[in-house]
Design an enzyme around this catalytic site. Sequence first.
Site: not given
Ligand code: S3P
Ligand code: PEP
Length: 418
Positions: A53, A95, A297, A325, A374-375, A400
């Site tokens: 990422d 992704n 998460d 994801e 990944h999760r 990721k």
């Molecule tokens: O702002 C961020 O860094 C994130 C916000 C969350 O996503 P959403 O806002 O899409 O729910 C989280 O799930 C993602 O891993 C990271």
């Molecule tokens: C939702 C996640 O990631 P992102 O939305 O940044 O792809 C995550 O890391 O669980």
Amino acid sequence: MMGRAKLTIIPPGKPLTGRAMPPGSKSITNRALLLAGLAKGTSRLTGALKSDDTRYMAEALRAMGVTIDEPDDTTFIVTGSGKLQPAAEPLFLGNAGTATRFLTAAAALVDGKVVVDGDAHMRKRPIGPLVDALRSLGIDATAETGCPPVTVNGTGRFEASRVRIDGGLSSQYVSALLMMAAGGDRPVDVELLGEHIGALGYIDLTVAAMRAFGAKVERTSPVTWRVEPTGYHAADFLIEPDASAATYLWAAEVLTGGKIDLGTPATEFSQPDARAYELISQFPHLPAVIDGSQMQDAIPTLAVLAAFNETPVRFVGIANLRVKECDRVRALSSGLSRIVPGLGTEEGDDLIVASDPSLAGKVLPAEIDSFADHRIAMSFALAGLKIGGITILDPDCVAKTFPSYWRVLASLGVAYDD
Ligand SMILES: O=C(O)C1=C[C@@H](OP(=O)(O)O)[C@@H](O)[C@H](O)C1
Ligand SMILES: C=C(OP(=O)(O)O)C(=O)O
């Protein structure tokens, strides 16, 4: 490099003990990379995450004229000119939700065309509300399917000073607009629409990072932030470890009755998922209902842990896990039910985990589909610490956000069969 097809976890049969640091925060690294890229001058980001990422974010910034050096495994030295350049090719962001959403908004500050795109999974993740919000500011942005690819023809100028955004599907839309707004030509009020927003804690992370790079942003009402057009200045910035990554280690500790020193106490994280620690430490007496809306998460971790709890757990407030994801509600219910039919079920968007402490010590061969998430891979590995025969498909999708995950577990005494 092709990843391995599968990995079977051999239950360690003893408490996991030792020192294991989670990598740097994905959320903070990708905010800091963008803000440093928008700034004029050289910023030094330390404690950073190097993973798929953050690589996508760094590569995209390089494609827009930012110089990024990587002197070691946890440092980025970022030199920006104060202005991102148009990208000759579409930005490919895999992704990575943060990179995709943040760069879609930041593209509005570029004089010229930027196309933001991702892989097949990202092309199914909604971005329409963010594109509509940009258009309401007079920015020429289009996403034909409501998902990437997005084409933005920016000018760096806005035609309005208020933008409304529904963060129900993703709080990243709000963060993206906030970070972009400081680079515009006038003060902008960013206002939340709708009652539901994914973890508000991510907005706090965004505001903190913006301030560290010189922005002036104030919360002027419970749902409004005013951002001044200050631009950003270069800064040296220390990134804390990733709280979502920490949840796997906290869970591994309680599941095996071990002691894992993460190097950072749970109370010192500023990320929303650190709240999961309080719940994890109640294991095997997790509450009957867990509201996941402010620690999204961490839900895969908590759901797999719940399988070994004394009593069942219902997870609520997790509807937007369906647009991460993968559809995580489905991946969790189906993965748990592969271990024991009915272990995970869905009611609407809720996930119900029918706990069974006697699972521990059994051999229940099950192949768990990671859905390239990944999760899902990392959380089901926790089941493999207590149940024999748990096989994770596509285990290298952990790259990721936590490329060293399998090595870290191995360093604590976990062995595998590939
Ligand atoms: O702002 C961020 O860094 C994130 C916000 C969350 O996503 P959403 O806002 O899409 O729910 C989280 O799930 C993602 O891993 C990271
Ligand atoms: C939702 C996640 O990631 P992102 O939305 O940044 O792809 C995550 O890391 O669980």
